[in-house]
Design a protein around this motif. Structure first.
Motif, PDB file in Angstrom:
ATOM      1  N   ALA A  73       0.828  -1.208   0.000  1.00 48.75           N
ATOM      2  CA  ALA A  73       0.000   0.000   0.000  1.00 48.75           C
ATOM      3  C   ALA A  73       0.861   1.255   0.000  1.00 48.75           C
ATOM      4  O   ALA A  73       0.557   2.230  -0.704  1.00 48.75           O
ATOM      5  CB  ALA A  73      -0.940  -0.007   1.209  1.00 48.75           C
ATOM      6  N   GLY A  74       1.936   1.236   0.768  1.00 46.59           N
ATOM      7  CA  GLY A  74       2.832   2.392   0.798  1.00 46.59           C
ATOM      8  C   GLY A  74       3.468   2.648  -0.548  1.00 46.59           C
ATOM      9  O   GLY A  74       3.532   3.793  -1.013  1.00 46.59           O
ATOM     10  N   ALA A  75       3.940   1.586  -1.209  1.00 44.63           N
ATOM     11  CA  ALA A  75       4.566   1.733  -2.526  1.00 44.63           C
ATOM     12  C   ALA A  75       3.553   2.231  -3.554  1.00 44.63           C
ATOM     13  O   ALA A  75       3.857   3.125  -4.350  1.00 44.63           O
ATOM     14  CB  ALA A  75       5.174   0.399  -2.966  1.00 44.63           C
ATOM     15  N   ALA A  76       2.349   1.677  -3.535  1.00 48.13           N
ATOM     16  CA  ALA A  76       1.318   2.092  -4.497  1.00 48.13           C
ATOM     17  C   ALA A  76       0.906   3.546  -4.264  1.00 48.13           C
ATOM     18  O   ALA A  76       0.759   4.313  -5.223  1.00 48.13           O
ATOM     19  CB  ALA A  76       0.110   1.169  -4.408  1.00 48.13           C
ATOM     20  N   SER A  77       0.732   3.915  -2.984  1.00 48.98           N
ATOM     21  CA  SER A  77       0.324   5.298  -2.715  1.00 48.98           C
ATOM     22  C   SER A  77       1.447   6.275  -3.044  1.00 48.98           C
ATOM     23  O   SER A  77       1.187   7.377  -3.545  1.00 48.98           O
ATOM     24  CB  SER A  77      -0.150   5.464  -1.270  1.00 48.98           C
ATOM     25  N   LEU A  78       2.683   5.881  -2.799  1.00 48.05           N
ATOM     26  CA  LEU A  78       3.813   6.741  -3.150  1.00 48.05           C
ATOM     27  C   LEU A  78       3.905   6.916  -4.661  1.00 48.05           C
ATOM     28  O   LEU A  78       4.125   8.031  -5.147  1.00 48.05           O
ATOM     29  CB  LEU A  78       5.121   6.179  -2.596  1.00 48.05           C
ATOM     30  N   ALA A  79       3.716   5.828  -5.401  1.00 47.10           N
ATOM     31  CA  ALA A  79       3.750   5.938  -6.868  1.00 47.10           C
ATOM     32  C   ALA A  79       2.653   6.876  -7.358  1.00 47.10           C
ATOM     33  O   ALA A  79       2.892   7.715  -8.245  1.00 47.10           O
ATOM     34  CB  ALA A  79       3.613   4.558  -7.508  1.00 47.10           C
ATOM     35  N   ALA A  80       1.462   6.781  -6.788  1.00 43.01           N
ATOM     36  CA  ALA A  80       0.366   7.667  -7.202  1.00 43.01           C
ATOM     37  C   ALA A  80       0.702   9.129  -6.887  1.00 43.01           C
ATOM     38  O   ALA A  80       0.500  10.015  -7.721  1.00 43.01           O
ATOM     39  CB  ALA A  80      -0.934   7.249  -6.513  1.00 43.01           C
ATOM     40  N   TYR A  81       1.224   9.376  -5.697  1.00 45.62           N
ATOM     41  CA  TYR A  81       1.571  10.750  -5.318  1.00 45.62           C
ATOM     42  C   TYR A  81       2.704  11.279  -6.202  1.00 45.62           C
ATOM     43  O   TYR A  81       2.652  12.427  -6.670  1.00 45.62           O
ATOM     44  CB  TYR A  81       1.957  10.815  -3.840  1.00 45.62           C
ATOM     45  N   ALA A  82       3.709  10.459  -6.432  1.00 49.34           N
ATOM     46  CA  ALA A  82       4.822  10.884  -7.289  1.00 49.34           C
ATOM     47  C   ALA A  82       4.327  11.204  -8.696  1.00 49.34           C
ATOM     48  O   ALA A  82       4.791  12.169  -9.321  1.00 49.34           O
ATOM     49  CB  ALA A  82       5.904   9.806  -7.328  1.00 49.34           C
ATOM     50  N   ALA A  83       3.384  10.416  -9.212  1.00 50.28           N
ATOM     51  CA  ALA A  83       2.831  10.690 -10.545  1.00 50.28           C
ATOM     52  C   ALA A  83       2.114  12.034 -10.565  1.00 50.28           C
ATOM     53  O   ALA A  83       2.228  12.802 -11.535  1.00 50.28           O
ATOM     54  CB  ALA A  83       1.887   9.566 -10.965  1.00 50.28           C
ATOM     55  N   VAL A  84       1.400  12.339  -9.495  1.00 50.01           N
ATOM     56  CA  VAL A  84       0.720  13.638  -9.405  1.00 50.01           C
ATOM     57  C   VAL A  84       1.749  14.769  -9.397  1.00 50.01           C
ATOM     58  O   VAL A  84       1.602  15.775 -10.102  1.00 50.01           O
ATOM     59  CB  VAL A  84      -0.176  13.695  -8.141  1.00 50.01           C
ATOM     60  N   ILE A  85       2.803  14.610  -8.621  1.00 51.68           N
ATOM     61  CA  ILE A  85       3.823  15.654  -8.519  1.00 51.68           C
ATOM     62  C   ILE A  85       4.572  15.817  -9.842  1.00 51.68           C
ATOM     63  O   ILE A  85       4.840  16.939 -10.281  1.00 51.68           O
ATOM     64  CB  ILE A  85       4.787  15.383  -7.352  1.00 51.68           C
ATOM     65  N   VAL A  86       4.914  14.721 -10.489  1.00 45.29           N
ATOM     66  CA  VAL A  86       5.585  14.796 -11.791  1.00 45.29           C
ATOM     67  C   VAL A  86       4.679  15.542 -12.781  1.00 45.29           C
ATOM     68  O   VAL A  86       5.144  16.415 -13.529  1.00 45.29           O
ATOM     69  CB  VAL A  86       5.972  13.389 -12.299  1.00 45.29           C
ATOM     70  N   SER A  87       3.396  15.244 -12.767  1.00 43.01           N
ATOM     71  CA  SER A  87       2.461  15.958 -13.645  1.00 43.01           C
ATOM     72  C   SER A  87       2.396  17.441 -13.290  1.00 43.01           C
ATOM     73  O   SER A  87       2.345  18.301 -14.174  1.00 43.01           O
ATOM     74  CB  SER A  87       1.070  15.336 -13.554  1.00 43.01           C
ATOM     75  N   PHE A  88       2.407  17.746 -12.006  1.00 43.01           N
ATOM     76  CA  PHE A  88       2.414  19.129 -11.543  1.00 43.01           C
ATOM     77  C   PHE A  88       3.640  19.871 -12.081  1.00 43.01           C
ATOM     78  O   PHE A  88       3.541  21.023 -12.516  1.00 43.01           O
ATOM     79  CB  PHE A  88       2.394  19.146 -10.011  1.00 43.01           C
ATOM     80  N   LEU A  89       4.795  19.214 -12.050  1.00 43.89           N
ATOM     81  CA  LEU A  89       6.020  19.855 -12.539  1.00 43.89           C
ATOM     82  C   LEU A  89       5.910  20.183 -14.027  1.00 43.89           C
ATOM     83  O   LEU A  89       6.423  21.209 -14.480  1.00 43.89           O
ATOM     84  CB  LEU A  89       7.231  18.972 -12.253  1.00 43.89           C
ATOM     85  N   GLY A  90       5.247  19.335 -14.778  1.00 40.70           N
ATOM     86  CA  GLY A  90       4.986  19.652 -16.179  1.00 40.70           C
ATOM     87  C   GLY A  90       4.011  20.810 -16.310  1.00 40.70           C
ATOM     88  O   GLY A  90       4.162  21.676 -17.168  1.00 40.70           O
ATOM     89  N   GLY A  91       3.014  20.834 -15.427  1.00 40.69           N
ATOM     90  CA  GLY A  91       2.022  21.900 -15.461  1.00 40.69           C
ATOM     91  C   GLY A  91       2.616  23.276 -15.224  1.00 40.69           C
ATOM     92  O   GLY A  91       2.104  24.280 -15.736  1.00 40.69           O
ATOM     93  N   ILE A  92       3.695  23.333 -14.460  1.00 37.72           N
ATOM     94  CA  ILE A  92       4.375  24.618 -14.263  1.00 37.72           C
ATOM     95  C   ILE A  92       4.776  25.204 -15.614  1.00 37.72           C
ATOM     96  O   ILE A  92       4.646  26.406 -15.849  1.00 37.72           O
ATOM     97  CB  ILE A  92       5.605  24.453 -13.347  1.00 37.72           C
ATOM     98  N   HIS A  93       5.215  24.348 -16.514  1.00 41.16           N
ATOM     99  CA  HIS A  93       5.637  24.836 -17.833  1.00 41.16           C
ATOM    100  C   HIS A  93       4.454  25.318 -18.671  1.00 41.16           C
ATOM    101  O   HIS A  93       4.611  26.221 -19.489  1.00 41.16           O
ATOM    102  CB  HIS A  93       6.466  23.774 -18.549  1.00 41.16           C
TER     103      HIS A  93
END
Length: 152
Positions: free
Chosen positions: A43-63
């Protein structure tokens, strides 16, 4: 009347630092949970992957935001790449997803390292480096943990 504090071009506002560092809490918690193994680890790995995907998308959104504000539509092309990597990463086993997302966090920082100075935004790079380094390290640590117990 008291003077209004101004933002120095060499210092990021304190609120941005606090919010940025608070945003690392799910990375640290997810990595720690991944090392617990078993159902908690999965559960920790899956939730971390989901959060990291959101943050990676956010970093693209900055552009995308930079493209709009600076009237530079070319920013949109890079801005969509992080999301196009993050979403399919979530379809992979946790070990692979976390490794890919860790790499993408590093790539996003590398792009920003080149772009921000040209846009006069270099003052944000120290904070971005700290946040990206911790986030990527947490994803890599969780990937290593997930690999030890099957990582599916």
């Amino acid at each position: 009347m008291a003077a209004t504090p101004s933002c120095s071009p060499t210092v990021t506002p304190a609120a941005s630092r606090w919010l940025g560092y608070a945003g690392l809490l799910p990375f640290v918690a997810g990595a720690a949970a991944a090392w617990a193994g078993g159902e908690i680890g999965a559960a920790g790995a899956a939730s971390l992957a989901a959060y990291a995907a959101v943050i990676v998308s956010f970093l693209g959104g900055i552009h995308w935001g930079l493209g709009f504000v600076r009237d530079e539509p070319a920013r949109f092309a890079w801005g969509i790449v992080p999301s196009l990597v993050a979403w399919p990463a979530l379809l992979l086993p946790s070990t692979a997803a976390l490794a890919l997302l860790a790499a993408m966090l590093v790539v996003c920082y590398a792009v920003d390292r080149r772009v921000y100075p040209r846009l006069g935004l270099q003052r944000w790079l120290p904070l971005r480096l700290h946040l990206s380094a911790v986030a990527a390290a947490c994803c890599a640590a969780a990937a290593a943990a997930a690999g030890g117990w099957g990582g599916a």
